[in-house]
Design a protein around this motif. Structure first.
Motif, PDB file in Angstrom:
ATOM      1  N   GLY A   9      -0.314   7.640   1.345  1.00  0.00           N
ATOM      2  CA  GLY A   9       0.227   6.733  -0.007  1.00  0.00           C
ATOM      3  C   GLY A   9       0.394   6.895  -0.937  1.00  0.00           C
ATOM      4  N   GLY A  10       0.247   6.569  -1.770  1.00  0.00           N
ATOM      5  CA  GLY A  10       1.085   6.448  -3.398  1.00  0.00           C
ATOM      6  C   GLY A  10       1.965   4.760  -4.042  1.00  0.00           C
ATOM      7  N   LEU A  11       2.729   5.495  -5.107  1.00  0.00           N
ATOM      8  CA  LEU A  11       2.859   5.041  -6.044  1.00  0.00           C
ATOM      9  C   LEU A  11       4.400   4.257  -5.746  1.00  0.00           C
ATOM     10  N   VAL A  12       4.719   2.896  -5.320  1.00  0.00           N
ATOM     11  CA  VAL A  12       5.633   2.679  -4.960  1.00  0.00           C
ATOM     12  C   VAL A  12       6.679   0.778  -6.104  1.00  0.00           C
ATOM     13  N   GLN A  13       7.520   1.253  -6.558  1.00  0.00           N
ATOM     14  CA  GLN A  13       8.023  -0.439  -7.016  1.00  0.00           C
ATOM     15  C   GLN A  13       7.704  -1.127  -5.889  1.00  0.00           C
ATOM     16  N   ALA A  14       7.838  -2.356  -6.514  1.00  0.00           N
ATOM     17  CA  ALA A  14       8.096  -3.649  -5.461  1.00  0.00           C
ATOM     18  C   ALA A  14       9.254  -3.504  -4.130  1.00  0.00           C
ATOM     19  N   GLY A  15       8.752  -3.856  -3.010  1.00  0.00           N
ATOM     20  CA  GLY A  15      10.828  -4.069  -2.183  1.00  0.00           C
ATOM     21  C   GLY A  15      10.746  -2.375  -1.992  1.00  0.00           C
ATOM     22  N   GLN A  82       4.385   1.488   9.497  1.00  0.00           N
ATOM     23  CA  GLN A  82       5.352   1.988   8.392  1.00  0.00           C
ATOM     24  C   GLN A  82       5.171   0.964   7.663  1.00  0.00           C
ATOM     25  N   MET A  83       5.104   0.175   6.729  1.00  0.00           N
ATOM     26  CA  MET A  83       4.899  -0.030   5.421  1.00  0.00           C
ATOM     27  C   MET A  83       6.346  -0.390   4.029  1.00  0.00           C
ATOM     28  N   ASN A  84       7.353  -1.756   4.584  1.00  0.00           N
ATOM     29  CA  ASN A  84       8.568  -2.205   4.042  1.00  0.00           C
ATOM     30  C   ASN A  84       8.270  -3.204   3.566  1.00  0.00           C
ATOM     31  N   SER A  85       8.940  -3.770   2.597  1.00  0.00           N
ATOM     32  CA  SER A  85       9.308  -4.906   1.455  1.00  0.00           C
ATOM     33  C   SER A  85       7.932  -4.666   1.465  1.00  0.00           C
ATOM     34  N   LEU A  86       7.636  -3.763   0.468  1.00  0.00           N
ATOM     35  CA  LEU A  86       6.350  -4.317  -0.496  1.00  0.00           C
ATOM     36  C   LEU A  86       5.862  -4.601  -1.574  1.00  0.00           C
ATOM     37  N   LYS A  87       4.855  -5.239  -1.685  1.00  0.00           N
ATOM     38  CA  LYS A  87       4.969  -5.545  -2.940  1.00  0.00           C
ATOM     39  C   LYS A  87       3.909  -5.697  -3.686  1.00  0.00           C
ATOM     40  N   PRO A  88       3.347  -5.993  -4.657  1.00  0.00           N
ATOM     41  CA  PRO A  88       2.652  -6.155  -5.743  1.00  0.00           C
ATOM     42  C   PRO A  88       1.142  -6.227  -4.818  1.00  0.00           C
ATOM     43  N   GLU A  89       0.954  -7.304  -3.843  1.00  0.00           N
ATOM     44  CA  GLU A  89      -0.133  -7.976  -3.639  1.00  0.00           C
ATOM     45  C   GLU A  89      -0.709  -7.045  -2.106  1.00  0.00           C
ATOM     46  N   THR A  91      -1.353  -4.126  -2.699  1.00  0.00           N
ATOM     47  CA  THR A  91      -2.060  -3.056  -3.448  1.00  0.00           C
ATOM     48  C   THR A  91      -3.084  -3.059  -2.962  1.00  0.00           C
ATOM     49  N   ALA A  92      -4.073  -1.543  -2.641  1.00  0.00           N
ATOM     50  CA  ALA A  92      -5.080  -1.418  -2.005  1.00  0.00           C
ATOM     51  C   ALA A  92      -5.441  -0.045  -1.638  1.00  0.00           C
ATOM     52  N   ILE A  93      -6.726   0.260  -1.226  1.00  0.00           N
ATOM     53  CA  ILE A  93      -6.869   0.985  -0.441  1.00  0.00           C
ATOM     54  C   ILE A  93      -7.298   1.417   0.986  1.00  0.00           C
ATOM     55  N   TYR A  94      -6.098   1.881   1.820  1.00  0.00           N
ATOM     56  CA  TYR A  94      -5.823   1.204   3.424  1.00  0.00           C
ATOM     57  C   TYR A  94      -6.258   2.661   4.163  1.00  0.00           C
ATOM     58  N   GLY A 115      -9.128   6.648   3.575  1.00  0.00           N
ATOM     59  CA  GLY A 115      -8.684   5.667   2.916  1.00  0.00           C
ATOM     60  C   GLY A 115      -7.586   6.543   2.596  1.00  0.00           C
ATOM     61  N   THR A 116      -6.819   5.981   1.813  1.00  0.00           N
ATOM     62  CA  THR A 116      -5.291   5.700   1.157  1.00  0.00           C
ATOM     63  C   THR A 116      -5.453   4.919   0.116  1.00  0.00           C
ATOM     64  N   LEU A 117      -4.724   5.265  -1.362  1.00  0.00           N
ATOM     65  CA  LEU A 117      -4.688   5.002  -1.879  1.00  0.00           C
ATOM     66  C   LEU A 117      -2.720   4.285  -1.670  1.00  0.00           C
ATOM     67  N   VAL A 118      -2.802   2.940  -1.895  1.00  0.00           N
ATOM     68  CA  VAL A 118      -1.033   2.304  -1.785  1.00  0.00           C
ATOM     69  C   VAL A 118      -1.375   1.834  -3.295  1.00  0.00           C
ATOM     70  N   THR A 119      -0.145   1.731  -4.642  1.00  0.00           N
ATOM     71  CA  THR A 119      -0.078   0.931  -5.158  1.00  0.00           C
ATOM     72  C   THR A 119       1.400   0.306  -5.613  1.00  0.00           C
ATOM     73  N   VAL A 120       2.089  -0.640  -5.691  1.00  0.00           N
ATOM     74  CA  VAL A 120       3.136  -1.368  -6.017  1.00  0.00           C
ATOM     75  C   VAL A 120       2.797  -1.445  -7.234  1.00  0.00           C
ATOM     76  N   SER A 121       3.906  -2.165  -7.960  1.00  0.00           N
ATOM     77  CA  SER A 121       4.479  -1.975  -9.046  1.00  0.00           C
ATOM     78  C   SER A 121       5.632  -2.635  -9.569  1.00  0.00           C
ATOM     79  N   SER A 122       5.245  -3.862 -10.012  1.00  0.00           N
ATOM     80  CA  SER A 122       5.863  -4.779  -9.980  1.00  0.00           C
ATOM     81  C   SER A 122       7.252  -4.768 -10.936  1.00  0.00           C
TER      82      SER A 122
END
Length: 122
Positions: A9-15, A82-89, A91-94, A115-122
Motif C-alpha cells: 500500500g501507499g500514496l499514489v495520485q489518481a491514475g 495489481q491496481m491500475n488507473s486508481l481513483k480517489p474512491e 482509497t481504503a485499507i485493503y 491490512g495495508t492502506l491505499v490512499t489515492v489523491s485527486s
C-alpha cells in the motif's frame, strides 16, 4: 499460527498504479481461496477481488473490473492485486483473507491479514 501479511500500500495520485501482495505462512496455501477486501473510512468492508484455490478462477467487483487484476503463486504462497488507473474512491485499507469457499462474503473467510492502506489523491 497462520499468518497473512499484506503489503504494497501507499500514496499514489489518481491514475497511478500500486501492486499489493499477500504472503501466507503456516497454511496449505493451495487449499484456500484468497480474497482482497477493502474498508474505506465510515464504510463497511467490501469484497474487491478473489481467486479460487484450484483453477485460478477470478472475480472482480464491477467498480474495479478492467483496472484491478488478482493472481496467485502457489509456489510462493502469495497472492497479488495489481491496481491500475486508481481513483480517489479506491482509497481504503485493503485486507487479504484466506478461506475454503470461493466467495466475496467476508464471514466465509477463516484467516485475515492486518491490512495495508491505499490512499489515492485527486
Amino acid at each position: 499460527e497462520v499468518q497473512l501479511q499484506a503489503s504494497g500500500g501507499g500514496l499514489v495520485q489518481a491514475g497511478g498504479s500500486l501492486s499489493l501482495a499477500c504472503a501466507a505462512s503456516e497454511i496449505s496455501f493451495d487449499d484456500y481461496a484468497i480474497g482482497w477486501f477493502r474498508q474505506a473510512p465510515g464504510k463497511g468492508r467490501e469484497g474487491v477481488s478473489c481467486i479460487s484455490r484450484s483453477d485460478g478462477t477470478t472475480y472482480h467487483r464491477d467498480s474495479v473490473k478492467g483496472r484491478f487484476t488478482i493472481s496467485r503463486s502457489n509456489a510462493k504462497n502469495t497472492v497479488y492485486l495489481q491496481m491500475n488507473s486508481l481513483k480517489p474512491e479506491d482509497t481504503a485499507i485493503y485486507y487479504c483473507a484466506a478461506g475454503k469457499v470461493y466467495t466475496t462474503t467476508p464471514s466465509s473467510y477463516d484467516y485475515w491479514g492486518q491490512g495495508t492502506l491505499v490512499t489515492v489523491s485527486s
